[in-house]
Every structure is written in C-alpha cells, then in structure tokens.
Design a protein around this motif. Sequence first.
Motif, PDB file in Angstrom:
ATOM      1  N   ALA A 187      -2.664  32.170 -23.021  1.00 48.74           N
ATOM      2  CA  ALA A 187      -1.950  33.289 -23.640  1.00 48.74           C
ATOM      3  C   ALA A 187      -1.194  32.736 -24.840  1.00 48.74           C
ATOM      4  N   SER A 188      -0.665  33.637 -25.664  1.00 46.62           N
ATOM      5  CA  SER A 188       0.231  33.191 -26.727  1.00 46.62           C
ATOM      6  C   SER A 188       1.596  32.878 -26.096  1.00 46.62           C
ATOM      7  N   PRO A 189       2.427  32.070 -26.788  1.00 43.45           N
ATOM      8  CA  PRO A 189       3.657  31.567 -26.148  1.00 43.45           C
ATOM      9  C   PRO A 189       4.570  32.665 -25.589  1.00 43.45           C
ATOM     10  N   TRP A 248     -11.359  52.896 -25.319  1.00 46.31           N
ATOM     11  CA  TRP A 248     -11.396  53.093 -26.778  1.00 46.31           C
ATOM     12  C   TRP A 248     -12.698  52.586 -27.375  1.00 46.31           C
ATOM     13  N   LYS A 249     -13.378  51.661 -26.682  1.00 46.39           N
ATOM     14  CA  LYS A 249     -14.707  51.256 -27.176  1.00 46.39           C
ATOM     15  C   LYS A 249     -15.671  52.445 -27.063  1.00 46.39           C
ATOM     16  N   ILE A 250     -15.601  53.185 -25.961  1.00 44.40           N
ATOM     17  CA  ILE A 250     -16.448  54.380 -25.796  1.00 44.40           C
ATOM     18  C   ILE A 250     -16.040  55.440 -26.817  1.00 44.40           C
ATOM     19  N   GLY A 259      -4.613  44.959 -28.490  1.00 44.56           N
ATOM     20  CA  GLY A 259      -5.197  43.721 -27.961  1.00 44.56           C
ATOM     21  C   GLY A 259      -4.171  42.750 -27.405  1.00 44.56           C
ATOM     22  N   HIS A 260      -2.910  43.127 -27.395  1.00 43.71           N
ATOM     23  CA  HIS A 260      -1.871  42.187 -26.952  1.00 43.71           C
ATOM     24  C   HIS A 260      -0.911  42.827 -25.958  1.00 43.71           C
ATOM     25  N   THR A 261      -1.423  43.731 -25.127  1.00 45.57           N
ATOM     26  CA  THR A 261      -0.543  44.354 -24.147  1.00 45.57           C
ATOM     27  C   THR A 261      -0.255  43.381 -23.015  1.00 45.57           C
ATOM     28  N   PHE A 296     -20.168  42.572 -14.463  1.00 50.34           N
ATOM     29  CA  PHE A 296     -19.942  43.925 -14.966  1.00 50.34           C
ATOM     30  C   PHE A 296     -19.366  44.717 -13.792  1.00 50.34           C
ATOM     31  N   VAL A 297     -18.143  45.172 -13.950  1.00 44.67           N
ATOM     32  CA  VAL A 297     -17.407  45.703 -12.799  1.00 44.67           C
ATOM     33  C   VAL A 297     -18.112  46.922 -12.193  1.00 44.67           C
ATOM     34  N   ARG A 298     -18.141  46.953 -10.843  1.00 44.08           N
ATOM     35  CA  ARG A 298     -18.718  48.105 -10.143  1.00 44.08           C
ATOM     36  C   ARG A 298     -17.722  48.631  -9.115  1.00 44.08           C
ATOM     37  N   ASP A 313      -1.645  27.518 -24.776  1.00 48.68           N
ATOM     38  CA  ASP A 313      -1.485  28.389 -25.938  1.00 48.68           C
ATOM     39  C   ASP A 313      -2.808  28.410 -26.723  1.00 48.68           C
ATOM     40  N   TYR A 314      -3.543  29.530 -26.605  1.00 50.19           N
ATOM     41  CA  TYR A 314      -4.858  29.580 -27.252  1.00 50.19           C
ATOM     42  C   TYR A 314      -4.743  29.592 -28.778  1.00 50.19           C
ATOM     43  N   THR A 315      -3.546  29.857 -29.309  1.00 49.18           N
ATOM     44  CA  THR A 315      -3.381  29.871 -30.767  1.00 49.18           C
ATOM     45  C   THR A 315      -3.217  28.447 -31.319  1.00 49.18           C
ATOM     46  N   GLY A 317      -3.241  39.744 -19.834  1.00 52.40           N
ATOM     47  CA  GLY A 317      -3.712  41.117 -19.991  1.00 52.40           C
ATOM     48  C   GLY A 317      -3.920  41.817 -18.651  1.00 52.40           C
ATOM     49  N   GLY A 318      -4.509  43.003 -18.729  1.00 49.27           N
ATOM     50  CA  GLY A 318      -4.694  43.823 -17.527  1.00 49.27           C
ATOM     51  C   GLY A 318      -5.522  43.109 -16.475  1.00 49.27           C
ATOM     52  N   VAL A 319      -6.700  42.606 -16.837  1.00 50.43           N
ATOM     53  CA  VAL A 319      -7.560  41.916 -15.872  1.00 50.43           C
ATOM     54  C   VAL A 319      -6.978  40.540 -15.547  1.00 50.43           C
TER      55      VAL A 319
HETATM   56  N1  LIG Z   1     -17.635  43.580 -18.129  1.00 49.90           N
HETATM   57  C1  LIG Z   1     -16.723  44.282 -17.463  1.00 49.90           C
HETATM   58  O1  LIG Z   1     -17.018  44.860 -16.437  1.00 49.90           O
HETATM   59  C2  LIG Z   1     -15.300  44.349 -17.973  1.00 49.90           C
HETATM   60  C3  LIG Z   1     -14.324  44.870 -17.115  1.00 49.90           C
HETATM   61  C4  LIG Z   1     -12.998  44.881 -17.548  1.00 49.90           C
HETATM   62  C5  LIG Z   1     -12.662  44.416 -18.807  1.00 49.90           C
HETATM   63  N2  LIG Z   1     -13.648  43.973 -19.645  1.00 49.90           N
HETATM   64  C6  LIG Z   1     -13.289  43.452 -20.984  1.00 49.90           C
HETATM   65  O2  LIG Z   1     -12.439  42.329 -20.787  1.00 49.90           O
HETATM   66  C7  LIG Z   1     -11.502  42.252 -21.857  1.00 49.90           C
HETATM   67  C8  LIG Z   1     -10.105  42.119 -21.284  1.00 49.90           C
HETATM   68  O3  LIG Z   1      -9.755  43.339 -20.646  1.00 49.90           O
HETATM   69  P1  LIG Z   1      -8.224  43.634 -20.299  1.00 49.90           P
HETATM   70  O4  LIG Z   1      -8.142  44.979 -19.694  1.00 49.90           O
HETATM   71  O5  LIG Z   1      -7.623  42.484 -19.581  1.00 49.90           O
HETATM   72  O6  LIG Z   1      -7.640  43.686 -21.802  1.00 49.90           O
HETATM   73  P2  LIG Z   1      -6.130  43.720 -22.301  1.00 49.90           P
HETATM   74  O7  LIG Z   1      -5.203  44.062 -21.190  1.00 49.90           O
HETATM   75  O8  LIG Z   1      -6.116  44.557 -23.529  1.00 49.90           O
HETATM   76  O9  LIG Z   1      -5.878  42.181 -22.744  1.00 49.90           O
HETATM   77  C9  LIG Z   1      -4.752  41.930 -23.527  1.00 49.90           C
HETATM   78  C10 LIG Z   1      -4.427  40.452 -23.431  1.00 49.90           C
HETATM   79  O10 LIG Z   1      -5.384  39.662 -24.134  1.00 49.90           O
HETATM   80  C11 LIG Z   1      -4.689  38.499 -24.583  1.00 49.90           C
HETATM   81  N3  LIG Z   1      -5.450  37.871 -25.659  1.00 49.90           N
HETATM   82  C12 LIG Z   1      -5.859  38.448 -26.823  1.00 49.90           C
HETATM   83  N4  LIG Z   1      -6.596  37.540 -27.536  1.00 49.90           N
HETATM   84  C13 LIG Z   1      -6.648  36.380 -26.786  1.00 49.90           C
HETATM   85  C14 LIG Z   1      -7.297  35.102 -26.949  1.00 49.90           C
HETATM   86  N5  LIG Z   1      -8.030  34.823 -28.031  1.00 49.90           N
HETATM   87  N6  LIG Z   1      -7.163  34.187 -25.943  1.00 49.90           N
HETATM   88  C15 LIG Z   1      -6.423  34.459 -24.840  1.00 49.90           C
HETATM   89  N7  LIG Z   1      -5.790  35.653 -24.643  1.00 49.90           N
HETATM   90  C16 LIG Z   1      -5.920  36.601 -25.598  1.00 49.90           C
HETATM   91  C17 LIG Z   1      -3.345  38.998 -25.006  1.00 49.90           C
HETATM   92  O11 LIG Z   1      -2.412  37.945 -24.833  1.00 49.90           O
HETATM   93  P3  LIG Z   1      -1.424  37.569 -26.037  1.00 49.90           P
HETATM   94  O12 LIG Z   1      -0.620  38.825 -26.298  1.00 49.90           O
HETATM   95  O13 LIG Z   1      -0.643  36.432 -25.517  1.00 49.90           O
HETATM   96  O14 LIG Z   1      -2.331  37.249 -27.213  1.00 49.90           O
HETATM   97  C18 LIG Z   1      -3.084  40.163 -24.036  1.00 49.90           C
HETATM   98  O15 LIG Z   1      -2.209  39.792 -22.990  1.00 49.90           O
HETATM   99  C19 LIG Z   1     -11.741  43.497 -22.732  1.00 49.90           C
HETATM  100  O16 LIG Z   1     -12.580  43.153 -23.806  1.00 49.90           O
HETATM  101  C20 LIG Z   1     -12.463  44.442 -21.796  1.00 49.90           C
HETATM  102  O17 LIG Z   1     -13.272  45.398 -22.453  1.00 49.90           O
HETATM  103  C21 LIG Z   1     -14.950  43.914 -19.249  1.00 49.90           C
END
Ligand SMILES: NC(=O)c1ccc[n+]([C@@H]2O[C@H](COP(=O)([O-])OP(=O)(O)OC[C@H]3O[C@@H](n4cnc5c(N)ncnc54)[C@H](OP(=O)(O)O)[C@@H]3O)[C@@H](O)[C@H]2O)c1
Length: 307
Positions: A179-181, A44-46, A297-299, A254-256, A197-199, A158-160
């Motif tokens: 993460a949030s609680p 979605w950033k792209i 942002g909270h999946t 940066f993932v490759r 709890d980052y909040t 999150g995903g990563v």
């Molecule tokens: N440079 C690279 O190669 C690269 C590769 C992959 C991803 N990324 C970036 O890395 C980020 C994470 O990717 P993703 O796929 O893991 O995203 P994601 O799945 O959308 O991450 C969602 C998670 O982020 C948590 N979260 C939100 N705000 C937070 C905070 N302030 N502190 C701690 N947790 C928080 C949420 O937890 P809660 O619901 O508990 O808040 C949720 O579980 C994205 O910005 C992505 O673009 C960069």
Amino acid sequence: MRAAVYEEYGDADVLRVRDHPEPPVGPDTILVRARATSVNPVDWKIRQGYLQGAYPHHLPIIPGWDVAGVVEAVGPAVITGLQPGDEVFGYVRRDDVCWGTAAELVPAPQRTVTRKPRSLSFEEAAGVPLAGLTAYQCVVEALDVQPGERLLVHAAAGGVGRFAVQLGVARGAVVIGTASPRNHEALRELGCAEVVDYTAGPVSEQLGSPADAVVDLIGGEALDDAPRQVGDPSRVVSVIDPEKVLGIGGRYVFVRPERDHLDALAALVDDDRLRVDVAETFPLERIADAHRASESGHTAGKIVVSI
Ligand SMILES: NC(=O)c1ccc[n+]([C@@H]2O[C@H](COP(=O)([O-])OP(=O)(O)OC[C@H]3O[C@@H](n4cnc5c(N)ncnc54)[C@H](OP(=O)(O)O)[C@@H]3O)[C@@H](O)[C@H]2O)c1
C-alpha cells in the motif's frame, strides 16, 4: 420501486435515481428488499461499457452486485430454507447485466444469497459479499494458505485486500501487504506482519525474503514482478490478468457466488475474526458520488450505499 439506473454508458453523470418497474421474479428466485449495496470497481467498469464483450447487457441497467436486506418473497422452487422476513446478504451474480442491486427490490438467484452475519448492520454486511468472496476464493480455495506461510497481498488496503489480509491472518500466515504509506498503519492494525510501499520501487526488491504465496489485485508491473516475489510461481493468483498469470504458471480467480463460502465469511465475522472496514457510506440518491469515490482507486476499505 426506487432504483439507480443508467440508459447509456459513460462517466458517473449517466447515473439517475428514479422510479423503475419492479423486477421479474422467477420460481427459483428470492426477492430481497434491499437495505444497502456496495460499489465495487466492476460497477464503474460496466457503467463505462468495458464489459460489453463479456456478457449480454440490457439497457437500462441497474448497477451493483452486492446486497444486504430482508427477504420479501420466495419463489416456489427455492430450497434454501429462507423465508420472508429473514435478513440476508449476497453477491447477486447473474450472467447478464440488467437487474443489479442498487434498487429497493432485488431478484436474487437462490445460489447467491444467505443469512446475513448477525453482528453486522445492513450497511456493513453489504460491503462483504463480492470483495469477501474474491479474497476467500484466492486465499483459501486457490492458494490454500497454510500456517506459517508468508502471504503477500497486493493492494492490501482496498476492498478485497483487507479481507485477503484478514483471511491470511486467520489461517496463521505471516501476511505482507502492499500500500502507499498513508495506509501502512491500518494494515498493521489488520494483522500485517510487514508492509511494503509500492510507490518506492519494485516490491520484490523490498521483501526481506520471497513470499510463499501472492494475491495480485493490481496486474501490470506488480504482476510482471510476481515471479521474483515468490518461491514457486504456481502460487501466484491474480484477479486482474488471466493471460499474464497463467503465462507464469499461476492461477486466475474470477469470483463466483458460493453460499458455503459466504456462510464461512459470515461465521468468521460473527466470531470476531473478520471485520469489514467501511470507508464511506452514501445514500442511494448520491450513488454517482459513490461511484466517483471508488473510481479514485485509493479507497480505504468499502464504499457502501444505503437504500
Ligand atoms: N476477477 C475478479 O473476480 C475480481 C473480483 C474483485 C475485484 N477485482 C478487481 O480487483 C481490483 C481490486 O478490487 P478492490 O475492490 O479491492 O479495489 P479498491 O477497493 O478500489 O482498491 C483500492 C486500493 O488499491 C490500492 N492501490 C492502488 N494502486 C495500487 C498499487 N499499484 N499497488 C498496491 N496497491 C494499490 C489503494 O491503496 P493506496 O491508496 O495505498 O494506493 C487502495 O487501497 C479491481 O481492479 C477489481 O476490479 C476482480
């Protein structure tokens, strides 16, 4: 072929699912009949146009980088041993943005795909490549986390983050996740020894003792606080903010696409040491909703799209 496509940058409403010309297939390319893809925040950033300064973009754009599917055809210069009919998965990275993975046919440069983990469905497998490789290249390659080390993973739910937690546990680390609680129980179940709890204030003030290594998936204040979260700032990796993390002496990842790393992830999955948590699966026709879910942002895990 059916494909998700957008002709202009904008919110999720620009996404359409329609018939689209089939992709060109180069001699060193594997054509994959996709069964699933996943949505990563970069999609979605792209789509919003944020990365136009980084790579050539060619509209109309098919979004998506992850694929799981079946090899349809193999170019004459491909040396991977993959054959039509083989089940594969991959992070279909290319240096321009046009032919993504949210389509029935995906042209994959041969370095980007490998055999899919046997124990996963196509939907589950599509959730692994981009996020799993990112976690692998942070925890294993950049940080080389050792048994007994305290590894702090930001955005661990999150995903990563979920892959980073599990890779840390698989290497014998004591993993702390933020993460949030509402996600704390899930993180404990994944193997986190501590959750923060980052909040509730700066993470550094909530740690019993500093970490040996940090994976930053958030940037901003979390990364500003990182030097206080860790004993040695050279063991901070960030995937978000190259300037800031290099400024404190850490590393930017940066993932490759690395087939060896994908094979290592597949082996861990088939060995029951790495699982993929699918938060929600959408049909291709509802890809706009899949993007919206990721944009929240909270999946809790991966957003998957079945094709
Ligand atoms: N440079 C690279 O190669 C690269 C590769 C992959 C991803 N990324 C970036 O890395 C980020 C994470 O990717 P993703 O796929 O893991 O995203 P994601 O799945 O959308 O991450 C969602 C998670 O982020 C948590 N979260 C939100 N705000 C937070 C905070 N302030 N502190 C701690 N947790 C928080 C949420 O937890 P809660 O619901 O508990 O808040 C949720 O579980 C994205 O910005 C992505 O673009 C960069």
